[in-house]
Design an enzyme around this catalytic site. Structure first.
Site, PDB file in Angstrom:
ATOM      1  CB  SER A  65      -0.930   0.024   1.203  1.00  0.00           C
ATOM      2  OG  SER A  65      -2.146  -0.573   0.866  1.00  0.00           O
ATOM      3  CE  LYS A  68      -3.748   0.629  -1.449  1.00  0.00           C
ATOM      4  NZ  LYS A  68      -4.531   0.220  -0.265  1.00  0.00           N
ATOM      5  CE1 TYR A 193      -3.561  -1.360  -5.771  1.00  0.00           C
ATOM      6  CE2 TYR A 193      -3.941  -3.718  -5.571  1.00  0.00           C
ATOM      7  CZ  TYR A 193      -3.843  -2.472  -5.001  1.00  0.00           C
ATOM      8  OH  TYR A 193      -4.021  -2.331  -3.635  1.00  0.00           O
ATOM      9  CE1 TYR A 245      -3.605  -0.558   4.836  1.00  0.00           C
ATOM     10  CE2 TYR A 245      -2.125  -0.874   6.684  1.00  0.00           C
ATOM     11  CZ  TYR A 245      -2.414  -1.025   5.347  1.00  0.00           C
ATOM     12  OH  TYR A 245      -1.520  -1.645   4.524  1.00  0.00           O
ATOM     13  CB  VAL A 263      -0.353  -5.950   3.982  1.00  0.00           C
ATOM     14  CG1 VAL A 263      -1.663  -5.296   4.382  1.00  0.00           C
ATOM     15  CG2 VAL A 263      -0.283  -6.181   2.490  1.00  0.00           C
TER      16      VAL A 263
HETATM   17  N1  GLU Z   1      -1.532  -5.369  -2.516  1.00  0.00           N
HETATM   18  C1  GLU Z   1      -2.307  -5.225  -1.324  1.00  0.00           C
HETATM   19  C2  GLU Z   1      -3.791  -5.341  -1.616  1.00  0.00           C
HETATM   20  O1  GLU Z   1      -4.263  -4.771  -2.535  1.00  0.00           O
HETATM   21  C3  GLU Z   1      -1.982  -3.929  -0.673  1.00  0.00           C
HETATM   22  C4  GLU Z   1      -2.731  -3.748   0.611  1.00  0.00           C
HETATM   23  C5  GLU Z   1      -1.964  -3.026   1.660  1.00  0.00           C
HETATM   24  O2  GLU Z   1      -0.742  -3.014   1.723  1.00  0.00           O
HETATM   25  O3  GLU Z   1      -2.679  -2.461   2.484  1.00  0.00           O
HETATM   26  O4  GLU Z   1      -4.510  -6.004  -0.923  1.00  0.00           O
END
Ligand code: GLU
Length: 309
Positions: A65, A68, A193, A245, A263
């Site tokens: 994430s 992002k 992604y 989060y 994560v």
């Molecule tokens: N690739 C993970 C997903 O889309 C990233 C989620 C994360 O790191 O919060 O579930």
């Protein structure tokens, strides 16, 4: 990688390490399950190009994430604010990153922010290029530029493992396609992604990228403006309101710096005008944040007076 080892940071790592026992490594992406929950690393990168680190600093983690924030910066550069916020909102959800619940209850139906999965998919959709390869290459080169590390690449096994299991993310895409937020082939978007999430860095790379954000887009070594300040301001605001989060509020009180976690156990911090912080600790709490990483940041914030509030 030029980074001096620091006894002071090593002391903090030793103190925080016991908390790795309180969490567990991410289970839902098969390739992440084998991560060593005991590893912990921290690097701090300063605007003058100096860097201090302790722990398993050479250990590589996938961005997950954390990517992002970087795709958001690139999409804002590529498309501008108006187009980006036509596709994604600006509000925190208070829900887990992979929750679908609010997508249905808001109108117009677009993801509430770019840090939840549905929002991140809408942002990745906006990356410019003719093919998945071209779009990914641009993103990868952007990450390399921010980290000052041309060897950065992605972990094919992690990307494949997530691609093969990302049914919930596919569900978001189909929902977004139905509501005209995206209009591309879902498998292609998931391909892009999952590669984006599998880009691999170490804690020093993360700290250096964090430093660029901390310095409003100025590269600490070249002094070049690599991201426009207006774009960095938006990214850092999202890091504060939804970067950790649905624990972002608590984190703002306990630590008080713009940060984004993933994560895989990575956390990237951007202490405004001071430094970038990169952390790795794969053992996660129930919200998906590195459990020892959070403790470490809390200790650092108190010790070095890092909170912006
Ligand atoms: N690739 C993970 C997903 O889309 C990233 C989620 C994360 O790191 O919060 O579930």
């Amino acid at each position: 990688m030029q980074c001096e080892s620091s006894q002071e940071l090593k002391g903090l790592i030793d103190e925080a390490k016991i908390y790795t026992k309180d969490g567990q490594v991410a289970q839902y992406i098969p390739a992440l399950r084998d991560a060593d929950p005991d590893k912990l690393a921290v690097a701090v990168y300063y605007p003058d190009g100096s860097c201090y680190a302790a722990g398993d600093v050479r250990h590589k983690m996938s961005l997950q994430s954390i990517s992002k924030v970087i795709t958001l910066a690139l999409a804002l550069i590529d498309r501008g604010e108006d187009v980006v916020f036509d596709h994604v909102g600006k509000e925190p959800t208070g829900d887990p990153f992979n929750s679908i619940i609010k997508l249905e209850t808001i109108s117009p139906s677009k993801p509430l922010n770019p840090m939840i999965n549905a929002g991140a998919l809408a942002v990745t959709h906006m990356l410019i290029g003719n093919t998945v390869e071209e779009r990914f290459e641009r993103l990868l080169n952007f990450v390399r530029e921010l980290a000052g590390n041309s060897t950065i690449t992605y972990n094919e096994e992690i990307a494949k493992s997530e691609f093969e299991t990302a049914e919930l993310n596919r569900a978001f895409c189909y929902y977004l396609k139905q509501h005209n937020v995206i209009n591309e082939d879902v498998e292609e978007l998931i391909d892009l992604y999952t590669k984006q999430c599998a880009i691999e860095v170490n804690s020093v790379d993360l700290a250096r990228i964090g430093c660029v954000f901390a310095m409003n887009g100025i590269d600490p070594v070249t002094d070049k403006q690599v991201i426009p300040a207006s774009v960095v301001r938006i990214c850092k605001t999202f890091m504060v309101t939804c970067g950790m989060y649905n624990a972002s509020g608590e984190f703002a009180i306990d630590v008080g710096i713009p940060a984004k976690s993933g994560v895989s156990g990575g956390v990237m911090g951007a202490v405004p005008h001071k430094c970038g912080i990169g952390i790795y600790g794969a053992s996660l709490d129930d919200k998906g944040n590195s459990v020892a990483g959070l403790k470490l940041l809390e200790m650092m914030s108190r010790k070095y007076d890092l909170s912006m509030f």
